[in-house]
Design an enzyme around this catalytic site. Sequence first.
Site, PDB file in Angstrom:
ATOM      1  CB  CYS A 159      37.150  74.842  -8.318  1.00  0.00           C
ATOM      2  SG  CYS A 159      38.264  74.398  -6.995  1.00  0.00           S
ATOM      3  CB  CYS A 164      41.472  75.627  -7.532  1.00  0.00           C
ATOM      4  SG  CYS A 164      39.992  76.624  -7.706  1.00  0.00           S
ATOM      5  CE  LYS A 167      46.115  77.451  -9.053  1.00  0.00           C
ATOM      6  NZ  LYS A 167      45.236  78.584  -9.211  1.00  0.00           N
ATOM      7  CE1 TYR A 300      44.216  84.799  -8.256  1.00  0.00           C
ATOM      8  CE2 TYR A 300      42.745  86.430  -9.213  1.00  0.00           C
ATOM      9  CZ  TYR A 300      43.259  85.782  -8.101  1.00  0.00           C
ATOM     10  OH  TYR A 300      42.799  86.113  -6.861  1.00  0.00           O
ATOM     11  CD  GLU A 304      47.177  80.970 -10.466  1.00  0.00           C
ATOM     12  OE1 GLU A 304      47.079  81.338  -9.294  1.00  0.00           O
ATOM     13  OE2 GLU A 304      46.286  80.322 -11.042  1.00  0.00           O
ATOM     14  CG  HIS A 572      63.460  81.635  14.364  1.00  0.00           C
ATOM     15  ND1 HIS A 572      63.551  82.572  13.364  1.00  0.00           N
ATOM     16  CD2 HIS A 572      64.712  81.156  14.561  1.00  0.00           C
ATOM     17  CE1 HIS A 572      64.816  82.671  12.975  1.00  0.00           C
ATOM     18  NE2 HIS A 572      65.530  81.822  13.674  1.00  0.00           N
ATOM     19  CD  GLU A 577      60.867  83.996  12.178  1.00  0.00           C
ATOM     20  OE1 GLU A 577      60.965  84.325  13.376  1.00  0.00           O
ATOM     21  OE2 GLU A 577      61.650  83.204  11.617  1.00  0.00           O
TER      22      GLU A 577
END
Length: 597
Positions: A159, A164, A167, A300, A304, A572, A577
């Site tokens: 990671c 992660c 990346k 993935y 990516e 908002h 939302e």
Amino acid sequence: MPPTGNDGLRSRVQEMVDRNPVMVFSKSSCPYCIKVKELFSSLDREYVALELDQCDDGNRIQEVLFEMTGQRTVPNVFVNKTHVGGCDRTLEAHRDGTLQQLLDNNASVSYDYDLIVIGGGSGGLACSKEAAALGKKVMVLDYVVPTPLGASWGLGGTCVNVGCIPKKLMHQAALLGQALKDSRKFGWEYEEQVSHNWDTMRQNIQDYIGSLNWGYRVSLRDKNVRYENAYAEFVEPHKIKATNRKGKESFFTAAKFVVATGERPRYLDIPGDKEFCITSDDLFSLSYCPGKTLVVGASYVALECAGFLAGIGLDVTVMVRSIFLRGFDQEMAEKAGTHMETHGVKFLKKFVPTAIEELEPGTPGRIRVVAKSTESDQVIEEEYNTVLIAVGRDSCTKNIGLEKIGVKINERNGKIPVNDEEQTNVPYVYAIGDILEGKWELTPVAIQAGRYLARRLYGDSNVKCDYINVPTTVFTPMEYGCCGYSEEKAIEVFGEENLEVYHTLFWPLEWTVPGRDNNQCYAKIICNKEDYERVVGFHVLGPNAGEITQGYAAAMKCGLTKEKLDETIGIHPTCAEIFTTMDVTKASGGDIAQKGC
Ligand code: FAD
Ligand code: NAP
């Protein structure tokens, strides 16, 4: 899962071990067994001996003992639930005093450590630190075998070093490029010529990773976890060999072990792949800009990496064997792919590479790729500067001596089957993280599994890692976040007639002024009509999808229903939302294009 045929027997054996302070699995005529029994008699200790040659299922019990301890021979001795071993080991334990300590019910001191964790990645570090915090004597070993091209890195696992972290930071570099373009419409004025410098990006990201590596070492020291930068392999029950960079070997024993060795990129096994191609393990520290790049694979890692490489201005092609993002909702996966295509990524669909040839060495050099169609006899050739192979990852379980102690792995994929407490078929060996059979390969999953395991083993917790409704996000240029079932899987599980799917396209306010990507973002929830329209699948394709999905995943854990979403007042103007105002069902075929806010 433990082997099904022996399940009942295994419980019986475990019960004998648990119930009897001294349990000897023996054979009546075996001289070594007699010696051990005499020893316990001489120590005035009661023992229970099961004579395997005198019971009907003796052979099967021996099998079960092998599964549990890695030892097939008799005598097989347990003292106060701790496996001591055979005759030699029991006599040795008697000589060095550890047998007496075990008999006095002080099991842990017979080993160097209470816990040895193999692998200092996301799962291993979390587990070792938690166990030490609970007062245990813990060692963690971490060792990175360099890639075929020589890349290597520090403590922290995939990671932080090659996953992660770099990346997401490179994804951010690409998003900033898009933001630069958008900024003109918001009044920013700058020279026409904008360029990206790979070296600057790489160096700054690597510096940050270096600081994380250092931080992990310091925190292990602070928590009193002994760290060894050495390759670990089991040599016998409860014992590992640790080999450091200089080849020096040391041996350590522990009462319990956690295997957290992770995975490494798989190669294609075609001519030239290991010599001339790179993987994600090389990419993030590559000392030169990769140039025109072919990415092989469509999951993935492939999508990516292709996304951010194109985002920083490179010419990128992705070679797709079959579909995008296998296992994910295919409608969402297709939309993520289409968005990449409209932003300059080229796709070679239904092709696989068959040979890689170097035309000219260099940084980058020139490489020819020969590929064939998966549907016809068509063969194509093309030249690239770099070929990035991202066709999946292999578990690091085959060269760590698991067979020597009897830990079963799935021979097909190298994964380790465990029960719902992350325990392997050998009771003192546990496994967590990417190497687990049928579990998620995600950092937060490895961390939670490791931490909870330590708490169950050494604290008074019985909380297990929850592998259901794990949220995840694919950081493609248009991020895709999801939690729960894909539409395909939900139909399979609940039946199409029992589902209501609400969906809508949307246009983030921030993208309206630059006038880009109208109606390309997409939100979808899958609800179970049989259960108060409970949300069983959540999918969002849009900016910051990871941030959005994280919050809704917590709501799903609390049993989110469509009604609760409708009752929730939105914030908002945000993208998140959109989930509070969805009223078009897929079944209705209603218009889902977004016309304004
Ligand atoms: P690892 O982190 O891989 O750690 C295992 C460690 O054990 C390694 O350091 C290894 O060198 C060491 N080791 C192996 N064998 C031995 C041995 N015999 N002796 C000593 N040490 C050994 N997950 C996410 O959640 N989000 C993301 O955005 C994400 N992006 C990713 C991007 C890429 C390119 C990749 C490849 C993965 C990504 N992942 C992501 C997955 C994530 O990195 C893994 O799920 C996670 O690192 C697994 O942790 P682990 O502890 O199981 O193994
Ligand atoms: P993966 O999910 O196993 O996907 C492998 C990909 O390679 C698939 O597209 C597959 O195509 C293709 N492929 C396999 N063999 C091939 C071949 N011989 N030729 C051409 N293509 C081939 O692997 P991954 O992308 O490396 O990801 C591994 C794990 O890391 C994931 O499961 C994930 O959990 C984790 N990860 C997470 C994140 C994140 O959280 N954002 C990011 C990256 C990785 P087919 O579909 O045809 O089989």
